[in-house]
Design a protein around this motif. Structure first.
Motif, PDB file in Angstrom:
ATOM      1  N   ALA A 121     -26.772   8.348 -10.029  1.00  0.00           N
ATOM      2  CA  ALA A 121     -25.526   8.312  -9.264  1.00  0.00           C
ATOM      3  C   ALA A 121     -25.699   9.006  -7.925  1.00  0.00           C
ATOM      4  O   ALA A 121     -25.170   8.565  -6.910  1.00  0.00           O
ATOM      5  CB  ALA A 121     -24.400   8.966 -10.050  1.00  0.00           C
ATOM      6  N   GLU A 122     -26.494  10.084  -7.924  1.00  0.00           N
ATOM      7  CA  GLU A 122     -26.672  10.802  -6.672  1.00  0.00           C
ATOM      8  C   GLU A 122     -27.527  10.010  -5.691  1.00  0.00           C
ATOM      9  O   GLU A 122     -27.250   9.951  -4.510  1.00  0.00           O
ATOM     10  CB  GLU A 122     -27.329  12.167  -6.927  1.00  0.00           C
ATOM     11  CG  GLU A 122     -27.385  13.021  -5.671  1.00  0.00           C
ATOM     12  CD  GLU A 122     -28.205  14.287  -5.818  1.00  0.00           C
ATOM     13  OE1 GLU A 122     -29.028  14.348  -6.752  1.00  0.00           O
ATOM     14  OE2 GLU A 122     -28.017  15.188  -4.989  1.00  0.00           O
ATOM     15  N   CYS A 152     -24.525   2.567  -9.431  1.00  0.00           N
ATOM     16  CA  CYS A 152     -23.881   2.765 -10.726  1.00  0.00           C
ATOM     17  C   CYS A 152     -23.259   1.462 -11.211  1.00  0.00           C
ATOM     18  O   CYS A 152     -23.336   1.130 -12.402  1.00  0.00           O
ATOM     19  CB  CYS A 152     -22.803   3.838 -10.622  1.00  0.00           C
ATOM     20  SG  CYS A 152     -23.472   5.459 -10.332  1.00  0.00           S
ATOM     21  N   LEU A 153     -22.661   0.722 -10.281  1.00  0.00           N
ATOM     22  CA  LEU A 153     -22.074  -0.576 -10.656  1.00  0.00           C
ATOM     23  C   LEU A 153     -23.138  -1.495 -11.227  1.00  0.00           C
ATOM     24  O   LEU A 153     -22.931  -2.179 -12.231  1.00  0.00           O
ATOM     25  CB  LEU A 153     -21.406  -1.229  -9.441  1.00  0.00           C
ATOM     26  CG  LEU A 153     -20.027  -0.694  -9.049  1.00  0.00           C
ATOM     27  CD1 LEU A 153     -19.430  -1.562  -7.958  1.00  0.00           C
ATOM     28  CD2 LEU A 153     -19.097  -0.663 -10.242  1.00  0.00           C
ATOM     29  N   GLY A 156     -23.124  11.451  -4.245  1.00  0.00           N
ATOM     30  CA  GLY A 156     -23.822  10.169  -4.051  1.00  0.00           C
ATOM     31  C   GLY A 156     -23.033   9.227  -3.156  1.00  0.00           C
ATOM     32  O   GLY A 156     -23.605   8.411  -2.440  1.00  0.00           O
ATOM     33  N   LYS A 157     -21.727   9.335  -3.166  1.00  0.00           N
ATOM     34  CA  LYS A 157     -20.844   8.476  -2.370  1.00  0.00           C
ATOM     35  C   LYS A 157     -21.165   6.992  -2.586  1.00  0.00           C
ATOM     36  O   LYS A 157     -21.580   6.603  -3.670  1.00  0.00           O
ATOM     37  CB  LYS A 157     -20.897   8.876  -0.897  1.00  0.00           C
ATOM     38  CG  LYS A 157     -20.361  10.294  -0.702  1.00  0.00           C
ATOM     39  CD  LYS A 157     -19.828  10.523   0.685  1.00  0.00           C
ATOM     40  CE  LYS A 157     -20.932  11.010   1.603  1.00  0.00           C
ATOM     41  NZ  LYS A 157     -20.420  11.460   2.883  1.00  0.00           N
ATOM     42  N   LEU A 158     -20.977   6.182  -1.562  1.00  0.00           N
ATOM     43  CA  LEU A 158     -21.052   4.729  -1.804  1.00  0.00           C
ATOM     44  C   LEU A 158     -22.473   4.242  -2.043  1.00  0.00           C
ATOM     45  O   LEU A 158     -22.748   3.521  -2.998  1.00  0.00           O
ATOM     46  CB  LEU A 158     -20.416   3.988  -0.626  1.00  0.00           C
ATOM     47  CG  LEU A 158     -20.224   2.500  -0.834  1.00  0.00           C
ATOM     48  CD1 LEU A 158     -19.320   2.226  -2.018  1.00  0.00           C
ATOM     49  CD2 LEU A 158     -19.652   1.863   0.416  1.00  0.00           C
ATOM     50  N   VAL A 218     -23.138  13.675  -8.895  1.00  0.00           N
ATOM     51  CA  VAL A 218     -22.531  12.342  -8.956  1.00  0.00           C
ATOM     52  C   VAL A 218     -21.654  12.117  -7.726  1.00  0.00           C
ATOM     53  O   VAL A 218     -21.774  11.114  -7.023  1.00  0.00           O
ATOM     54  CB  VAL A 218     -21.690  12.186 -10.246  1.00  0.00           C
ATOM     55  CG1 VAL A 218     -20.920  10.881 -10.230  1.00  0.00           C
ATOM     56  CG2 VAL A 218     -22.585  12.247 -11.458  1.00  0.00           C
ATOM     57  N   GLY A 219     -20.799  13.092  -7.435  1.00  0.00           N
ATOM     58  CA  GLY A 219     -19.850  12.941  -6.342  1.00  0.00           C
ATOM     59  C   GLY A 219     -20.521  12.815  -4.988  1.00  0.00           C
ATOM     60  O   GLY A 219     -20.119  12.000  -4.160  1.00  0.00           O
ATOM     61  N   GLY A 256     -25.831   6.039  -5.547  1.00  0.00           N
ATOM     62  CA  GLY A 256     -24.431   5.935  -5.177  1.00  0.00           C
ATOM     63  C   GLY A 256     -23.612   5.040  -6.089  1.00  0.00           C
ATOM     64  O   GLY A 256     -24.051   4.613  -7.153  1.00  0.00           O
ATOM     65  N   PHE A 257     -22.414   4.745  -5.651  1.00  0.00           N
ATOM     66  CA  PHE A 257     -21.465   3.969  -6.431  1.00  0.00           C
ATOM     67  C   PHE A 257     -22.004   2.561  -6.710  1.00  0.00           C
ATOM     68  O   PHE A 257     -21.886   2.032  -7.815  1.00  0.00           O
ATOM     69  CB  PHE A 257     -20.145   3.897  -5.650  1.00  0.00           C
ATOM     70  CG  PHE A 257     -19.016   3.249  -6.406  1.00  0.00           C
ATOM     71  CD1 PHE A 257     -18.539   3.810  -7.578  1.00  0.00           C
ATOM     72  CD2 PHE A 257     -18.426   2.095  -5.921  1.00  0.00           C
ATOM     73  CE1 PHE A 257     -17.493   3.221  -8.262  1.00  0.00           C
ATOM     74  CE2 PHE A 257     -17.379   1.496  -6.599  1.00  0.00           C
ATOM     75  CZ  PHE A 257     -16.926   2.063  -7.778  1.00  0.00           C
TER      76      PHE A 257
END
Lengths: 660, 542
Positions: free
Chosen positions: B441-442, B449-450, B410-412, B407-408, B445-446
């Motif tokens: 998420a990976e 996910c949004l 993945g960044k933006l 998850v992390g 990215g963010f």
């Protein structure tokens, strides 16, 4: 409204929705989603960089590319030590089906003992997680016979998880010859590993490291610099080949080639070394040592310690029984006798007494003493080796006949401290400074492998039991008593006498050569001190030493070389105190027999090399040590003529700045 | 009015919001399963088609019909749950699936729908504007509690009888049965299951046809409705007896020995029964007590007549039985979901504050007891690992950490579709089911996910709107139940994946791979779509 709707309880007629709770639900859901977004913001944007790095270390496996260890050559370009590929058996815990059965099978196939199998078993069981995919070494350097058996078993029984990997081992091109000088390697210990890692060196568990001799001394130079290669692996540790793997590693330095270790070119002459070892063998010597040194440079040309060390078999991981055998061996093959053992030098010490007498003016070259076969001081009496006495002797004849009484007299004249001072000037009683003798531990402390020997002074004697007595000098003046020297010290002292009084530092390393052929660490002769003595006095002592071999009546005259003139002095050092009756060598227990010595330089006309030989418990120096030295010197002479380099090859090599 | 007119009136934005999540899920699956099973997304596409068809057909019928056989569905699926425990295919030490030959049925998924329908039915009957008291929540006399106790006892025996009672019996009675004809047994087993499912469908159809002409059927406590339920229940009995008769004859030959064997265990090869030790007779006594209680209940029902049946069932029991059955599978995640759904629905129907407080305290105690007695070691370990995942990074904390890394990292904007190293190199566990969100998420990215979370938010908002607009309490409760289903699944799954909650096996609704789950979810969505159709479109139908 149909019947359907009306007839059931709780229909729209009575129904009123619970909008407040619904709004509450909506609010809760919204906040939950906001919390999740906040968490994602924290993970992906705040800590994103950190997790990206962790995801990379997840799939990037850094595998080491080991640097080739440097070779060792002798000064004539003979390759002494290089590397050869080996086949090592490994076992990977994750792929083993039945560990117990597999290990048992390996034990019979590779003839491993029970202790090895047991420790391997516990080691494998302790592995957890991804470590289970890392191969564990079972046996290094298997023979072709074992390989054939193993391959056969793998075909039949599968032996899952057992692999054969390629490794490198040292190859001794001249067998055990010069084994003590070259040294050996074995696996690095856990403590040393930690220390080396702390000081920034690239070692890891299972690595081999030099343990003795040059291998240990020049570990840093020989070792080289390891490189690495990055591999992309999946979660099972399997390497990803082809496009996927390459794509993942894009933009990274995926490979860094290793830098091979530097090769050592050492001062040793392997052919001379072999001749020296052969000379010992012919004499049937069990324990002994020999140093051949170039008197002009201090370079060591041959260095023999008996019994020879089986370096070929020590290297790697020999079975514990092999080690036990080495350690329990009464002849202590692990000892490098040239520097690590000291002995009473016996009569080979007499030139030092003579020089001390001349320097102090106690005697001149013409001074004569009468030898009645014994010497008395106070109530004590010391015997000459010749019970009938030598009659009246001057320095020249006394040296030639090795008359003890003459030197007792000289010693008594000058006293113990004056004798010790001359000995110190010739390098006795302190470490010679040979590289092999000093090791720098990983923590920076110096460790000494070299014995300093013992040269007693009055102060030294006062500290020992019995205290200092005036008569102490008598024994020590013929190299008995407390006087103890190493063969290397003796050789260096004779070299000093032969080269006109320059005490040189013995050296083994001529230069190193890196993989591009560049030279480093070029050796130059290092002068330790100059002997303060009148040249004519030194000349007289040299002449007297030469008389031992070169003149009729000299102790080794009948064994002299037909090829060249050699100067040398024999010595027969007692290991135990002699009783009233002299007994013959063959009637004595081996351990109580005399040590036979011979120290020499040659050629007599223009000395080039100095030799010191000790044949432990060999008997008399003239018969048990001198022939070995003479044979070696003859070999040196033959080799020099054959090569056509001239006698003083090293001298010229140094003069030309190492260009030749 | 025609079916087509109804089709036009369903809440299409809701339908499309769900479809959007599903399509994102399949897009994600194409990448997530690439390294293990590259064609999996096609299978999921097939399930999606089935789900959409199910949803639309559900939407077109009047959702009120489902009330008539709420308990029936509940009973059938409870039976399937028991069957799962007995005959399920064990995977990783848990029996959660029944092998039907062509698919693995996860009865616990279907149970979610059954719970929503049953609870909505029950609670809507009590929708009188007055808040429910604890007394109403826990009716003093009911049938399901002794049933549940019996189920637990049987489980707690942990004897092989639990898993293969007939085979054990054969061994006990020393009547040497030859190697059991496994294929035949499985055939009958499948026939039984299919029969039961057919029974549900047939009842469904009969009801649909009869509903217009037989308005008395609409009243779930009317005599005709009860009879219908009895007929349905007999289908279950028929299925069960068929199963017993055709698979093993041991029960028929010596039923007494069979029942006795359930409580005595053979110890050692000598076949000496361990008798009269507390470990064995305590459950027997408990069993007998609950049996007496059950008989008492039945006598009461007989004396007061079927009209009083609603006094015999409490909402706590509706949820308690399946939750216990699932807990022993073991499947902690699903148990939690059941409780969460039921809790939400109870909250919506109104419970007075005192009862709520008492329930909360009981839950805390229950959690303590569960921790000590019911949870398996690995479940306990998961929770301790959750508190500090790094303590065992290569052991039980592995899943949690790998997921966080995915998850992390993945960044933006993510690593791109199919470019996630954690995913493609299989560092993620269960990446096509429980950890599908980590993959998303990976790789997305963010921002990705949004987008996904926005879809979920929209979905939940629309569902709550439907609940608000519903014509009756039953419909409104169905919507709230569905919302709770989707919401809790989503929150628990994403919470677990992002390290906010311990690792429990809960999928992300519409997004993770899984046929049973997807069809179940679409079924509930179908019901809410039906609720969204204005009431008048059902009036005077046909």
């Amino acid at each position: 409204m149909s019947l359907l709707a009306n007839s059931s309880p709780g229909t729209s007629a009575h129904y009123e929705n619970n909008w407040l709770i619904l709004a509450g639900f909506a609010f809760c859901a919204l906040s939950a989603i906001l919390v999740i977004i906040g968490r994602l913001y924290f993970l992906q944007l705040v800590r994103g960089e950190e997790f990206t790095q962790r995801s990379e270390t997840n799939f990037i496996q850094k595998s080491r590319l080991s640097a080739d260890r440097g070779f060792i050559y002798d000064s004539y370009g003979h390759l002494l030590l290089d590397n050869r590929p080996t086949l090592d058996v490994t076992i990977t815990a994750a792929f083993v089906k039945d560990q117990k059965a597999t290990l048992e099978q390996l034990a019979t196939l590779l003839s491993l003992d029970e202790a090895t199998i047991k420790s391997l078993g516990t080691k494998l069981r302790k592995l957890r997680g991804l470590d289970r995919f890392v191969p564990t070494l079972v046996k290094r350097d298997i023979t072709f016979d074992e390989l054939a058996k193993l391959e056969n078993a793998r075909m039949l029984a599968g032996l899952d998880g057992v692999d054969i990997e390629e490794g490198l081992a040292r190859r001794y091109r001249y067998g055990n010859s010069a084994g003590h000088v070259l040294g050996y390697m074995n696996e690095i210990g856990p403590k040393e590993l930690e220390q080396r890692k702390k000081s920034g060196q690239d070692y890891r568990q299972g690595d081999m490291i030099g343990r003795m001799g040059l291998e240990s001394q020049y570990e840093e130079l020989l070792h080289g610099k390891n490189g690495f290669r990055l591999n992309a692996v999946d979660s099972h540790g399997r390497r990803l080949r082809g496009l996927t793997g390459r794509k993942l590693l894009q933009g990274m330095i995926s490979q860094h080639n290793p830098e091979p270790g530097e090769s050592l070119i050492i001062t040793l002459d392997i052919e001379l070394q072999q001749a020296a070892e052969e000379a010992f063998r012919e004499k049937g010597a069990i324990e002994g040592a020999m140093v051949v040194v170039d008197i002009n440079t201090g370079y060591i040309l041959a260095m023999v310690s008996l019994p020879l060390l089986d370096v070929e078999n020590i290297s790697g991981s020999p079975p514990p029984s092999f080690w036990q055998g080495l350690i329990n061996n009464p002849y202590k093959p692990l000892l490098n006798r040239t520097i690590q053992e000291h002995y009473s030098p016996g009569s080979t010490y007499k030139p030092i007494t003579a020089l001390a007498g001349l320097k102090n003016g106690a005697i001149t070259t013409k001074t004569k003493y009468h030898c009645p076969g014994f010497f008395t001081m106070g109530r004590s009496r010391w015997r000459c080796w010749n019970d009938w006495g030598h009659g009246s002797e001057d320095l020249h004849s006394a040296m030639k006949h090795s008359c003890d009484v003459y030197f007792y007299n000289v010693g008594a004249e000058i006293g113990l401290d004056a004798l010790a001072a001359m000995a110190a000037d010739l390098g006795f009683g302190k470490r010679s400074g040979l590289e092999l003798g000093i090791r720098k531990a990983p923590n920076g402390r110096l460790l000494y492998d070299e014995q300093p020997g013992i040269i007693p002074t009055s102060a030294y004697r006062a500290r020992t039991s019995g205290g200092y007595q005036k008569g102490d000098v008598v024994n020590n003046s013929i190299g008995q008593g407390d006087t103890n020297v190493t063969p290397l010290q003796l050789a260096m002292a004779y070299a000093t006498i032969a080269n006109g009084g320059t005490l040189l530092k013995p050296q083994l390393l001529l230069r190193t050569e890196d993989s591009h052929g560049k030279w480093h660490n070029l050796a130059h002769p290092i002068v330790r001190s100059k002997l303060a003595i009148a040249p004519e006095d030194l000349e007289a002592v040299v002449k007297s030493i030469c008389a031992v071999v070169g003149e009729p009546g000299g102790g080794v005259y009948h064994r002299r070389s037909k090829k060249l003139n050699i100067c040398g002095k024999t010595g027969t050092a007692q290991v135990i105190r002699i009783g009233r009756e002299r007994i013959k060598k063959d009637e004595m227990e081996y351990q109580t027999r005399d040590n036979a010595w011979f120290a020499a330089f040659a050629p007599a006309e223009d000395p080039q090399i100095a030799v010191a030989v000790v044949n432990e418990h060999g008997g008399s120096g003239g018969s048990a040590a001198a022939p070995i030295a003479i044979k070696t010197i003859e070999a040196w002479y033959d080799l020099t003529l054959k090569r056509g380099t001239g006698l003083s090859w090293h001298k010229r090599w140094i003069m030309s700045g190492g260009e030749e | 009015m025609s079916l087509f007119a109804r089709l036009l009136r369903i809440r299409w934005p809701l339908f499309f919001a769900v479809l959007a999540v599903c399509l994102l899920g399949i897009y994600n699956l194409e990448s997530a399963a690439r390294s293990t099973n590259p064609d999996l997304y096609l299978t999921q596409l097939l399930w999606l088609g089935l789900g959409v068809v199910t949803a639309l057909s559900c939407a077109l019928i009047n959702y009120r019909f489902t009330r008539y056989f709420a308990y029936f569905i509940y009973g059938v699926i409870s039976f399937l749950l028991v069957l799962t425990l007995v005959k399920g295919t064990p995977i990783n030490g848990a029996r959660r699936w029944i092998n039907l030959g062509f698919m693995n049925l996860q009865a616990s998924e279907l149970m979610k729908v059954a719970i929503i329908i049953t609870l909505a039915h029950y609670l809507s009957q009590h929708w009188v504007g007055k808040k429910m008291t604890l007394r109403e929540l826990l009716r003093p006399l009911n049938i399901s509690r002794p049933l549940a106790i019996t189920a637990i006892i049987i489980f707690k025996l942990k004897a092989p009888f639990m898993l293969d009672p007939l085979g054990e019996l054969a061994r006990l009675t020393r009547k040497k049965l030859a190697a059991p004809p496994v294929p035949a047994e499985f055939l009958w087993f499948r026939i039984t299951i299919i029969l039961i499912i057919t029974a549900i469908l047939v009842t469904f159809i009969i009801l649909r046809i009869l509903s217009a002409r037989r308005p008395d059927l609409v009243n779930p406590v009317s005599k005709s409705a009860v009879r219908l339920q009895i007929i349905s229940a007999s289908f279950i009995a028929l299925g069960l007896s068929l199963y017993i008769v055709f698979t093993k004859s041991a029960f028929i030959r010596d039923p007494v020995a069979y029942i006795l064997a359930t409580f005595y265990r053979e110890s050692g090869p000598g076949g000496v029964y361990e008798q009269f030790t507390p470990h064995y007779w305590l459950p027997v006594i408990l069993f007998l007590l609950s049996a007496i209680y059950l008989i008492l209940c039945l006598l009461l029902i007989r004396a007061r007549g079927w009209q009083t049946q609603r006094d015999l069932i409490a909402p706590i029991d509706i949820i308690g039985l399946p939750a216990l059955l699932i807990l022993v599978e073991p499947d902690l995640g699903t148990t939690l979901i059941y409780l969460a759904i039921a809790g939400t629905m109870l909250l919506y129907s109104g419970v007075n504050r005192r009862s709520l407080a008492i329930l909360f305290i009981a839950m805390v105690f229950g959690a303590g007891i569960a921790w000590m007695g019911i949870l398996k070691d690995y479940q306990r370990q998961r929770i301790t690992t959750f508190l500090d995942p790094e303590q065992d990074a290569k052991g039980s904390g592995y899943h949690s950490i790998q997921s966080l890394i995915a998850v992390g990292s993945g960044k933006l904007f993510g690593k791109g579709h199919g470019g996630g190293t954690q995913t493609q190199l299989r560092f993620l566990p269960e990446q096509h089911t429980d950890f599908a969100f980590s993959v998303w998420a990976e790789e997305m990215g963010f921002m990705g996910c949004l987008l996904l979370l926005f879809c979920y938010a929209l979905l939940i908002a629309l569902l709550l709107w439907t609940a608000y607009k519903a014509a009756d309490a039953y419909g409104s409760l169905l919507c709230v139940g569905t919302t709770a289903f989707i919401f809790w699944h989503m929150v628990i799954n994403i919470g677990m994946v992002t390290g906010l909650l311990p690792v429990v096996g809960v999928t992300l609704p519409f997004f993770s791979y899984g046929g049973s789950s997807l069809v179940t979810l679409w079924l509930t969505i179908g019901l809410t779509l039906s609720v969204s159709i204005p009431e008048r479109f059902f009036d005077g139908a046909q």
